[in-house]
Design an enzyme around this catalytic site. Structure first.
Site, PDB file in Angstrom:
ATOM      1  N   HIS A   1      -5.413  15.380  -7.053  1.00 21.26           N
ATOM      2  CA  HIS A   1      -3.992  15.189  -7.329  1.00 21.26           C
ATOM      3  C   HIS A   1      -3.547  13.784  -6.906  1.00 21.26           C
ATOM      4  O   HIS A   1      -3.988  13.283  -5.877  1.00 21.26           O
ATOM      5  CB  HIS A   1      -3.161  16.165  -6.513  1.00 21.26           C
ATOM      6  CG  HIS A   1      -3.106  17.559  -7.045  1.00 21.26           C
ATOM      7  ND1 HIS A   1      -4.168  18.422  -6.994  1.00 21.26           N
ATOM      8  CD2 HIS A   1      -2.083  18.253  -7.608  1.00 21.26           C
ATOM      9  CE1 HIS A   1      -3.796  19.596  -7.500  1.00 21.26           C
ATOM     10  NE2 HIS A   1      -2.548  19.523  -7.896  1.00 21.26           N
TER      11      HIS A   1
ATOM     12  N   GLN B   1      10.875  -7.852   0.917  1.00 20.36           N
ATOM     13  CA  GLN B   1       9.505  -7.633   0.435  1.00 20.36           C
ATOM     14  C   GLN B   1       8.537  -8.620   1.086  1.00 20.36           C
ATOM     15  O   GLN B   1       7.420  -8.239   1.475  1.00 20.36           O
ATOM     16  CB  GLN B   1       9.420  -7.824  -1.086  1.00 20.36           C
ATOM     17  CG  GLN B   1       9.926  -6.661  -1.912  1.00 20.36           C
ATOM     18  CD  GLN B   1       9.683  -6.914  -3.400  1.00 20.36           C
ATOM     19  OE1 GLN B   1       8.545  -6.971  -3.862  1.00 20.36           O
ATOM     20  NE2 GLN B   1      10.767  -7.063  -4.147  1.00 20.36           N
TER      21      GLN B   1
ATOM     22  N   ASN C   1     -11.117  13.080  -1.398  1.00 18.19           N
ATOM     23  CA  ASN C   1     -10.036  14.010  -1.700  1.00 18.19           C
ATOM     24  C   ASN C   1      -9.798  15.010  -0.576  1.00 18.19           C
ATOM     25  O   ASN C   1      -8.672  15.199  -0.114  1.00 18.19           O
ATOM     26  CB  ASN C   1     -10.376  14.764  -2.992  1.00 18.19           C
ATOM     27  CG  ASN C   1      -9.347  15.807  -3.356  1.00 18.19           C
ATOM     28  OD1 ASN C   1      -8.150  15.570  -3.231  1.00 18.19           O
ATOM     29  ND2 ASN C   1      -9.814  16.963  -3.798  1.00 18.19           N
TER      30      ASN C   1
HETATM   31 MN    MN Z   1      -6.144  16.036  -3.261  1.00 17.51          MN
HETATM   32 MN    MN Z   2       6.421  -6.371  -4.242  1.00 23.11          MN
END
Ligand code: MN
Ligand code: MN
Length: 286
Positions: free
Chosen positions: A124, A273, A155
């Site tokens: 996922h 940022q 995972n």
């Molecule tokens: Mn997963």
């Molecule tokens: Mn950025």
């Protein structure tokens, strides 16, 4: 409980995108930055658009998450979602892996069986356990457009513990904006190295990354990201012998932007940022 706010946000986002597409046909690749709080509150990393003329950077919006789909790789470039306590409940894991039949006509629909016996998990992006308010929300995470071929150890261990930690942060009074994505080609699963699955229709990525914005619960989320906001950026190899401690793979947003060509957190003021994207997280990992 189904959140009306999330539903309306997604609906309005779709309406805005539809309007934008019909009015700006001359520039279909222009980035869409929705003004609404939602899964793309921190920005649209690749300027994805919901236009069949953009099949390798196709914006797909679900109430539960938003993603950029790559038709020819059969996987998302990135998936973005908001995680807050309102998304968490007691719905059971639905486990109904299936094709997304809303893809444009003629596009290959990756199926529940496309990864079978490959040595890679159906990993996922937006996790099942992040969407437990309703059975419908949970079921939406099992659409194959939300999956990557992910080395089982990545995972089930490295990534699973990072996902668990995200929900721990929510339990501590935070809301998160999460983007997960991939780049590169070729990984090493439990049956060795592979470049593609399903007769070439699904690309195995080389690297799997995640960027997490951690905010105390509140409003006007993009505008309150500051130089002090905790940002967790992780970049892991899609290889079955990787370290299970996700913290060992922490990096900077700048590094992921360099590797992918995306602009992450683009809705955050550039001056902020420039500070938060150059700093690797050193906070707790559990
Ligand atoms: Mn997963
Ligand atoms: Mn950025």
């Amino acid at each position: 409980m189904f959140s009306l706010r999330h539903f309306l946000s997604s609906f309005l986002l779709l309406a805005l995108l539809t309007t934008a597409c019909s009015e700006e046909e001359a520039t279909p690749k222009s980035p869409v930055t929705p003004a609404l709080e939602g899964h793309l509150t921190m920005g649209n990393p690749s300027g994805a658009v919901a236009d069949v003329a953009s099949p390798t950077n196709y914006l797909l919006s679900k109430p539960q998450y938003v993603l950029s789909y790559h038709r020819d790789k059969g996987i998302p470039n990135w998936v973005s979602w908001h995680l807050a306590s309102s998304w968490l409940g007691s719905a059971a894991r639905q486990d109904d892996f299936r094709a997304d039949n809303t893809l444009p006509t003629g596009w290959y629909q990756v199926t529940a069986a496309s990864y079978t016996s490959s040595g890679f998990d159906r990993g996922h992006n937006c996790p099942s356990a992040d969407r437990t308010a309703t059975e419908a929300d949970n079921s939406a995470t099992f659409l194959m457009i939300n999956m990557l071929p992910q080395a089982p150890r990545n995972n089930q261990q490295t990534w699973a513990s990072l996902e668990e930690y995200c929900r721990t942060l929510v339990g501590q009074g935070n809301e998160l904006y999460i983007v997960m994505g991939q780049y590169g080609t070729g990984g090493i699963g439990s049956s060795g190295a592979k470049i593609t699955l399903d007769n070439g229709r699904v690309t195995v990525p080389q690297r799997i990354w995640k960027v997490i914005v951690v905010l105390p619960e509140g409003a006007n989320d993009a505008s309150r990201v500051s130089a002090n906001t905790r940002i967790i950026a992780v970049d892991t190899p899609n290889e079955n012998n990787l370290n299970t401690a996700w913290g060992s793979y922490r990096t900077t947003v700048d590094s992921i932007e360099g590797a992918t060509g995306y602009d992450l957190l683009s809705a955050v003021p550039a001056s902020v940022q420039s500070v938060i994207e150059g700093r690797a997280d050193v906070g707790p990992t559990q």
